[in-house]
Design a protein around this motif. Structure first.
Motif, PDB file in Angstrom:
ATOM      1  N   MET A 190       0.891  -0.933  -0.096  1.00  0.00           N
ATOM      2  CA  MET A 190       0.317   0.042   0.514  1.00  0.00           C
ATOM      3  C   MET A 190       0.871   1.131   0.308  1.00  0.00           C
ATOM      4  O   MET A 190       0.610   2.372  -1.074  1.00  0.00           O
ATOM      5  CB  MET A 190      -0.883   0.547   1.399  1.00  0.00           C
ATOM      6  CG  MET A 190      -2.082   1.366   1.231  1.00  0.00           C
ATOM      7  SD  MET A 190      -3.251   1.173   2.936  1.00  0.00           S
ATOM      8  CE  MET A 190      -2.599   2.101   4.154  1.00  0.00           C
ATOM      9  N   ASP A 191       2.223   1.458   0.729  1.00  0.00           N
ATOM     10  CA  ASP A 191       2.874   2.926   0.559  1.00  0.00           C
ATOM     11  C   ASP A 191       3.435   2.696  -0.340  1.00  0.00           C
ATOM     12  O   ASP A 191       3.817   4.098  -0.849  1.00  0.00           O
ATOM     13  CB  ASP A 191       4.540   2.516   1.705  1.00  0.00           C
ATOM     14  CG  ASP A 191       3.481   2.482   3.298  1.00  0.00           C
ATOM     15  OD1 ASP A 191       2.208   3.143   3.626  1.00  0.00           O
ATOM     16  OD2 ASP A 191       3.916   2.156   4.431  1.00  0.00           O
ATOM     17  N   GLU A 244       2.603   1.724  -3.601  1.00  0.00           N
ATOM     18  CA  GLU A 244       1.589   2.279  -4.493  1.00  0.00           C
ATOM     19  C   GLU A 244       1.028   4.187  -3.461  1.00  0.00           C
ATOM     20  O   GLU A 244       0.698   4.560  -4.849  1.00  0.00           O
ATOM     21  CB  GLU A 244       0.092   1.660  -4.373  1.00  0.00           C
ATOM     22  CG  GLU A 244      -0.212   0.199  -4.438  1.00  0.00           C
ATOM     23  CD  GLU A 244      -1.584   0.137  -5.165  1.00  0.00           C
ATOM     24  OE1 GLU A 244      -2.317   0.698  -5.602  1.00  0.00           O
ATOM     25  OE2 GLU A 244      -1.675  -1.200  -4.412  1.00  0.00           O
ATOM     26  N   THR A 245       0.767   4.304  -2.609  1.00  0.00           N
ATOM     27  CA  THR A 245       0.631   5.517  -2.437  1.00  0.00           C
ATOM     28  C   THR A 245       1.829   6.382  -2.881  1.00  0.00           C
ATOM     29  O   THR A 245       1.489   7.745  -3.219  1.00  0.00           O
ATOM     30  CB  THR A 245       0.984   5.817  -0.820  1.00  0.00           C
ATOM     31  OG1 THR A 245      -0.320   4.582  -0.426  1.00  0.00           O
ATOM     32  CG2 THR A 245      -0.142   7.512  -0.346  1.00  0.00           C
ATOM     33  N   SER A 299       1.326   6.914  -6.300  1.00  0.00           N
ATOM     34  CA  SER A 299       0.504   8.075  -7.237  1.00  0.00           C
ATOM     35  C   SER A 299       0.478   9.344  -6.822  1.00  0.00           C
ATOM     36  O   SER A 299       0.631  10.409  -7.136  1.00  0.00           O
ATOM     37  CB  SER A 299      -0.915   7.735  -5.604  1.00  0.00           C
ATOM     38  OG  SER A 299      -0.964   6.273  -6.886  1.00  0.00           O
ATOM     39  N   ILE A 300       1.520   9.757  -5.189  1.00  0.00           N
ATOM     40  CA  ILE A 300       1.736  10.828  -4.600  1.00  0.00           C
ATOM     41  C   ILE A 300       2.985  11.760  -5.993  1.00  0.00           C
ATOM     42  O   ILE A 300       3.210  12.788  -6.366  1.00  0.00           O
ATOM     43  CB  ILE A 300       2.819  10.702  -3.753  1.00  0.00           C
ATOM     44  CG1 ILE A 300       1.994  10.998  -2.482  1.00  0.00           C
ATOM     45  CG2 ILE A 300       3.411  12.189  -3.428  1.00  0.00           C
ATOM     46  CD1 ILE A 300       0.677  11.539  -2.703  1.00  0.00           C
ATOM     47  N   ILE A 360       1.047  13.034  -8.333  1.00  0.00           N
ATOM     48  CA  ILE A 360       0.092  13.984  -8.172  1.00  0.00           C
ATOM     49  C   ILE A 360       1.075  15.197  -8.211  1.00  0.00           C
ATOM     50  O   ILE A 360       1.088  16.652  -8.295  1.00  0.00           O
ATOM     51  CB  ILE A 360      -0.427  13.938  -6.825  1.00  0.00           C
ATOM     52  CG1 ILE A 360      -1.478  13.389  -7.032  1.00  0.00           C
ATOM     53  CG2 ILE A 360      -0.832  15.411  -6.404  1.00  0.00           C
ATOM     54  CD1 ILE A 360      -2.095  12.716  -5.495  1.00  0.00           C
ATOM     55  N   LYS A 410      -3.670   5.940   7.135  1.00  0.00           N
ATOM     56  CA  LYS A 410      -2.848   5.839   5.954  1.00  0.00           C
ATOM     57  C   LYS A 410      -4.231   4.726   4.975  1.00  0.00           C
ATOM     58  O   LYS A 410      -3.418   5.529   3.823  1.00  0.00           O
ATOM     59  CB  LYS A 410      -1.974   4.480   6.972  1.00  0.00           C
ATOM     60  CG  LYS A 410      -0.500   5.042   7.273  1.00  0.00           C
ATOM     61  CD  LYS A 410       0.478   3.868   7.501  1.00  0.00           C
ATOM     62  CE  LYS A 410       1.590   4.297   8.621  1.00  0.00           C
ATOM     63  NZ  LYS A 410       2.593   3.532   8.494  1.00  0.00           N
ATOM     64  N   ALA A 411      -4.959   4.459   5.937  1.00  0.00           N
ATOM     65  CA  ALA A 411      -5.741   3.860   4.809  1.00  0.00           C
ATOM     66  C   ALA A 411      -6.310   5.013   4.346  1.00  0.00           C
ATOM     67  O   ALA A 411      -7.196   5.081   2.119  1.00  0.00           O
ATOM     68  CB  ALA A 411      -6.642   2.885   5.670  1.00  0.00           C
ATOM     69  N   TYR A 463      -5.695   7.731   3.551  1.00  0.00           N
ATOM     70  CA  TYR A 463      -4.461   8.581   2.590  1.00  0.00           C
ATOM     71  C   TYR A 463      -4.755   7.895   1.418  1.00  0.00           C
ATOM     72  O   TYR A 463      -4.604   8.673   0.232  1.00  0.00           O
ATOM     73  CB  TYR A 463      -2.958   8.917   3.493  1.00  0.00           C
ATOM     74  CG  TYR A 463      -2.451  10.021   2.453  1.00  0.00           C
ATOM     75  CD1 TYR A 463      -2.587  11.299   2.496  1.00  0.00           C
ATOM     76  CD2 TYR A 463      -1.191   9.167   2.037  1.00  0.00           C
ATOM     77  CE1 TYR A 463      -1.749  11.854   1.576  1.00  0.00           C
ATOM     78  CE2 TYR A 463      -0.403  10.416   1.822  1.00  0.00           C
ATOM     79  CZ  TYR A 463      -0.633  11.758   0.778  1.00  0.00           C
ATOM     80  OH  TYR A 463       0.503  12.639   0.494  1.00  0.00           O
ATOM     81  N   PHE A 464      -4.457   6.418   1.115  1.00  0.00           N
ATOM     82  CA  PHE A 464      -3.926   5.689   0.122  1.00  0.00           C
ATOM     83  C   PHE A 464      -5.096   5.603  -0.435  1.00  0.00           C
ATOM     84  O   PHE A 464      -5.157   6.707  -1.735  1.00  0.00           O
ATOM     85  CB  PHE A 464      -3.928   4.858   0.555  1.00  0.00           C
ATOM     86  CG  PHE A 464      -3.691   3.209  -0.553  1.00  0.00           C
ATOM     87  CD1 PHE A 464      -2.762   2.938  -1.138  1.00  0.00           C
ATOM     88  CD2 PHE A 464      -4.991   2.513  -0.851  1.00  0.00           C
ATOM     89  CE1 PHE A 464      -2.771   2.028  -2.233  1.00  0.00           C
ATOM     90  CE2 PHE A 464      -5.170   1.195  -1.450  1.00  0.00           C
ATOM     91  CZ  PHE A 464      -4.097   1.442  -2.623  1.00  0.00           C
ATOM     92  N   VAL A 524      -5.160   9.646  -2.472  1.00  0.00           N
ATOM     93  CA  VAL A 524      -4.838   9.901  -3.573  1.00  0.00           C
ATOM     94  C   VAL A 524      -4.363   8.786  -4.909  1.00  0.00           C
ATOM     95  O   VAL A 524      -4.526   9.154  -5.938  1.00  0.00           O
ATOM     96  CB  VAL A 524      -3.146   9.393  -3.280  1.00  0.00           C
ATOM     97  CG1 VAL A 524      -2.582  10.843  -1.587  1.00  0.00           C
ATOM     98  CG2 VAL A 524      -2.502   7.984  -2.603  1.00  0.00           C
ATOM     99  N   LYS A 525      -5.030   8.060  -4.460  1.00  0.00           N
ATOM    100  CA  LYS A 525      -5.890   7.369  -6.107  1.00  0.00           C
ATOM    101  C   LYS A 525      -6.478   7.738  -6.312  1.00  0.00           C
ATOM    102  O   LYS A 525      -6.326   7.826  -7.874  1.00  0.00           O
ATOM    103  CB  LYS A 525      -5.975   5.567  -5.660  1.00  0.00           C
ATOM    104  CG  LYS A 525      -4.958   4.568  -5.128  1.00  0.00           C
ATOM    105  CD  LYS A 525      -4.720   4.074  -6.317  1.00  0.00           C
ATOM    106  CE  LYS A 525      -3.543   2.812  -6.443  1.00  0.00           C
ATOM    107  NZ  LYS A 525      -2.548   3.337  -7.624  1.00  0.00           N
TER     108      LYS A 525
END
Lengths: 179, 181
Positions: A1-2, A4-5, A8-9, A12, B163-164, B166-167, B170-171
């Motif tokens: 998840m981190d 993937e985040t 995306s960041i 952006i 965290k979830a 935020y994930f 951003v997606k």
């Protein structure tokens, strides 16, 4: 998840670079301090005003207002009828019209300039009554030399009278007048 | 942290309360403003909410127990004030709060205090599509660079949940930008 985040960041960031486009007026934050100080000073003022009301004032207020409202609403409103109003004004309108017609008749049929003939007595009366308001120009227009006799125009004063007159005059007044 | 302790001591002493408050405003006004502005969008509204926030802080500083950071406590007040304000505005307009937010964003291009280009406008539209919590988390994390534990203090939400959020935020924003840009 981190991961993937982060992906995306990165996307952006690449697109907008952490800028949101919001702006503020010049010196906004400087002014804000003063604005807040005013508000704080206001808030530190006492909230009580120390005005007093009679003990039962608020208990009786409701009834008092209601009684006035009822009195007002119980009065019948005055209805003015337009027809009645018009009839009331008809005689006045007729009288005014007649006066206007008569006045017009005389006004348009009269070419004479009104003249007034004054005799000498009238002028003398007027002169006696309004002496203080007459200027020398007006006198010159009103009278000619023929209107006066020689005696009236000459000044005859004997020496004794003159001396007596001069003795009655305060010398300081005379000096003031001469100046 | 030392700065916070000094400020707090000043604020809780009646003789130094006003000086302390001036210092507090100096230290936090910009961060508080930008946090509020991102929620209420318009500058004038942000100004109103910011002033109300500081007044509330001034009036309630004696009740601050010190069980969280002063900074987090203030952020929490600012967040609540801003959300309450925007809900009230939406209600006045007889609109759902998300519709009202969309309405605000759609007027941004004519807003004197918005100088963003097309992509920044699209970003604001994208943020407005998120649920309220995700909007807050995204703004606080992405723009304000707050740590998860700080956001957790402010929003009273676990770090894992943040965290979830935020994930997901951003997606969705990435997807929105790809679609509309």
């Amino acid at each position: 998840m981190d991961k993937e985040t982060k992906h995306s960041i990165d996307f952006i960031n690449k697109k907008i670079n952490k800028k949101n486009g919001f702006i503020i007026p010049d010196n906004y934050f400087d002014k804000l301090d003063d604005d807040l100080q005013v508000i704080i000073n206001q808030n530190s003022l006492p909230e009580e005003h120390n005005f007093e009301v009679p003990k039962t004032y608020f208990d009786t207020l409701e009834n008092e207002i209601l009684s006035k409202v009822e009195t007002t609403s119980s009065r019948k409103p005055k209805v003015l009828l337009l027809r009645k109003k018009i009839i009331q004004y008809i005689p006045n309108a007729v009288a005014a019209s007649v006066m206007l017609i008569i006045a017009s008749y005389f006004y348009f049929n009269s070419n004479d300039v009104t003249t007034h003939n004054f005799n000498t007595t009238d002028i003398e009366d007027w002169f006696d009554e309004d002496y203080n308001t007459i200027s020398s120009d007006e006198l010159a227009i009103l009278f000619t030399a023929d209107d006066f006799t020689e005696d009236e125009l000459s000044v005859k004063v004997n020496n004794d009278n003159l001396e007596e007159y001069l003795n009655t005059i305060d010398s300081s007044n005379l000096i003031e007048e001469l100046q | 942290m030392t700065e916070e302790i000094t400020l707090l001591a000043q604020l809780q002493n009646p003789t130094t309360k006003e000086v302390g408050f001036r210092n507090l405003i100096q230290a936090y006004k910009e961060r508080m403003y930008w946090h509020i502005r991102k929620i209420v969008i318009s500058h004038d509204d942000a100004d109103d909410v910011l002033q109300n926030t500081f007044i509330k802080i001034f009036k309630n500083i004696d009740n601050f127990k010190g069980d969280s950071k002063l900074y987090s406590w203030m952020y929490r007040i600012a967040t609540n004030e801003a959300i309450t304000f925007i809900n009230k505005k939406a209600k006045e307009q007889h609109q759902d709060v998300s519709d009202y937010k969309h309405h605000l964003i759609s007027n941004l291009n004519s807003d004197l205090w918005f100088s963003g280009d097309e992509i920044q406008y699209i970003l604001q539209q994208a943020i407005a599509t998120l649920p309220e919590k995700q909007q807050l988390v995204f703004n606080m994390k992405y723009f304000d660079d707050l740590k998860y534990h700080e956001i957790s203090d402010i929003l009273s939400t676990s770090v894992g949940a943040l965290k979830a959020s935020y994930f997901h935020a951003v997606k969705k924003i990435e997807q929105f930008i790809k679609t509309y840009n």
